[in-house]
Design an enzyme around this catalytic site. Sequence first.
Site, PDB file in Angstrom:
ATOM      1  N   ASP A 118       0.865  -1.170   0.000  1.00  0.00           N
ATOM      2  CA  ASP A 118       0.000   0.000   0.000  1.00  0.00           C
ATOM      3  C   ASP A 118       0.915   1.237   0.000  1.00  0.00           C
ATOM      4  O   ASP A 118       2.144   1.126   0.037  1.00  0.00           O
ATOM      5  CB  ASP A 118      -0.954  -0.046   1.207  1.00  0.00           C
ATOM      6  CG  ASP A 118      -2.181   0.834   0.993  1.00  0.00           C
ATOM      7  OD1 ASP A 118      -2.161   1.687   0.087  1.00  0.00           O
ATOM      8  OD2 ASP A 118      -3.166   0.687   1.738  1.00  0.00           O
TER       9      ASP A 118
HETATM   10  C1  BGC Z   1      -5.108   3.186   0.549  1.00  0.00           C
HETATM   11  C2  BGC Z   1      -5.307   2.188  -0.564  1.00  0.00           C
HETATM   12  C3  BGC Z   1      -5.270   2.889  -1.889  1.00  0.00           C
HETATM   13  C4  BGC Z   1      -3.971   3.625  -2.023  1.00  0.00           C
HETATM   14  C5  BGC Z   1      -3.783   4.306  -3.374  1.00  0.00           C
HETATM   15  C6  BGC Z   1      -3.918   4.092   0.328  1.00  0.00           C
HETATM   16  O1  BGC Z   1      -3.921   5.135   1.248  1.00  0.00           O
HETATM   17  O2  BGC Z   1      -4.966   2.496   1.788  1.00  0.00           O
HETATM   18  O3  BGC Z   1      -6.520   1.505  -0.376  1.00  0.00           O
HETATM   19  O4  BGC Z   1      -5.455   1.966  -2.927  1.00  0.00           O
HETATM   20  O5  BGC Z   1      -3.904   4.603  -1.000  1.00  0.00           O
HETATM   21  O6  BGC Z   1      -4.607   5.379  -3.539  1.00  0.00           O
END
Ligand code: BGC
Length: 751
Positions: free
Chosen positions: A278
Amino acid sequence: MRLSDVPGLTQLALALALTVSFLPTAGAQESQEQAIERRVNELLGRMTLEEKVGQLNLVSHGPPLRWEDISEGKAGAVLNFNSAQDVARAQALVRESRLKIPLLFGLDVLHGFRTQFPLPLGEAAAFSPRVSRLASEWAAKEASHVGVNWTFAPMADLSRDSRWGRIVEGFGEDPTLGAALTAARVEGFRKGGLAAAAKHFAGYGAPQGGRDYDTTYIPRAEMYDTYLPPFRAAVEAGTASFMAAFNALNGEPSTANPWLLTDVLRTQWGFDGFVTSDWVGIGELVNHGIAADGAEAARKAILAGVDMDMMGQLYINHLPDEVRAGRVPESVIDESVRRVLRTKFRLGLFDRPDVDSSHQDSEFPSPESRQAAREVARETFVLLQNRDDVLPIPSKVRSIAVVGPLADAPQDQMGPHAARGHKEDSVTILEGVRRRAQNAGIAVRHAPACDLFCRNTDALPAAIEAARQSDFVIAVFGEPQELSGEAASRARMDLNGKQIEVLEELAKTGKPVALVIMGGRPQVLGPVADRIPSILMAWYPGTEAGPAVADVLFGDVSPSGKLPLTWPRATGQLPLYYNRLPTGRPTLANNRFTLHYIDENVAPLYPFGWGLSYTHFAYSDARIASRQLDEGQVLEVSVTVKNAGARDGQEVVQLYTRDPVASRSRPLRELKAFEKIALKPGETKQVTLRVPVESLGFHFDDGTYLVEAGAIQVFVGGSSLADQVGEAEILKTLRIPPLERRASVSTGVAQ
Ligand code: BGC
């Protein structure tokens, strides 16, 4: 724009199959997968270490990404490229790179791209894989039209704690429902042209205290029984990728967790796509206290099985040196690169034409996408209560007061993570009611009563006056978008601000009041549940909120949603879920030494699977086909359901089981199968639900699955309060080792 106008992965897979079948080497018998492996290995053999690590680097539009990183082979995937112009520019730069390896263009396309569909938690209330496929296919068609080819969805995190703001992005609390809908979303995304990323692997939905990003403790057996089935279903449905979660699971951060990323995902489930971290998740291993610096974090993550570094720049900055120093074998890098390249070949990216840079997201919403969004939204509304049949709005009503700030909230109705959603596209609830009322010659007044967060009630007297002058009141309250989604955990889930006061004043007018709740989680209703007779949970309905809500309020369509999670009376009840274990002291009235709160009813306000209709359904003649079940057999239960009211309606027929005497305490009920059916007034249907015997057991910590001989109680009905209809007997104990366990999605969920 029609579906056939947009190149989906189906067409691309076909193109790929054709390309592969004409490949020169490899012999006549080479399968498509073998051809892909050969191409992956050929390409890998030509790559420098730096180029390999470049494939593992995922960077967002804007800093730290420099456009020349693309032509220098330093990025394998990018995110937040939302326009065809930017995608086309990046694709042109790829062609200037030495190896011309196409990019993955990732984005959070969760519930629509330009046209917004209901948030996944609302979508789950439809209890319909068909609806989930439709919504995700539309989201994918629109996103892939501008060149996006990878979505960071579906979120397969099950959650039993609605304090957690991200509960809105998932399917609620149940593994069977979650698995069926996660699979449907993966399929829908693929059909519309997007590769999926099942996230967040794993346990992210159970943070302590409901606090986003906080730590999670879940015994492994419970992971297998409850939290992992939706992820496994994503693998079975063919997800291209996974995303590792931010949280630590039992003390081991998911981003460096070999049990999750290698033992379960790769060895037990056979997943051969890739895993991304992530956002800066690898760097956060330092905060988790398991790495001293970025180099150690990168090393631990890749060795555990994270193939791609989202926004951390740690792989690109440290892995080449880690390999040269002998701390990370190059074979580990090769395997990660293989997974990324394999995915790109499978998606047909090497054979795809570049995006047409003239494509615009403003080509949507189209009349067709609006129609789909409206159809999906009205399947998701849950009629929580309807005393005195206040809804649907009676035909004698000549004037309506629409009260509440969320009635006219074009941004909020889209909910969090609205990709390229524009509030200008939204049809508000006020507008939807106006349009429908106008057709029927009904006058509509609007009075917000308070601001969006309902702190200032200076406008309340005007709202009360509007209610007094009207025959009917539609009150639209709940949770503005900002209170839901990532980083939006709540310690108090009450209707925020002065909403309760406003609703009590409206009730005092003596007019019939229907409350429409907009929001991403159950709201603690307090006295409102007693004061307001009719309550409809509308979640965040998306672009077509207005027409969809009007369809249901005016009775053109009966509500058919069912709660995908348990609705608490008080925040202090959380975590709260229906498939709980029994206690030695079940609740007895007037005995405080049983399961109780001394200051609140221990039962939920509305149970899992609950939702009313404008008609009602009579269940009869439930039959268990064979009461004795041997290995490989299926528990088959049929029941007759009759629409015993005067309106068209849909019912979600739900099958629950319980193992009443086992070697370990087993849940009081577990949803095992469901089917949504439509019935005309007076119409009768026989529904047959099937559950393989191999789905009636439980896991041990090592992943072994045990189905124990003995009785299984069976319950069938329209909610988790379903009546017991009989008992079956499992004849033989089955012990299934983890590597032989079939996918948990193989339950009897009608598609
Ligand atoms: C989130 C993810 C997301 C990623 C990209 C993160 O803060 O936890 O779910 O896909 O950002 O935007």
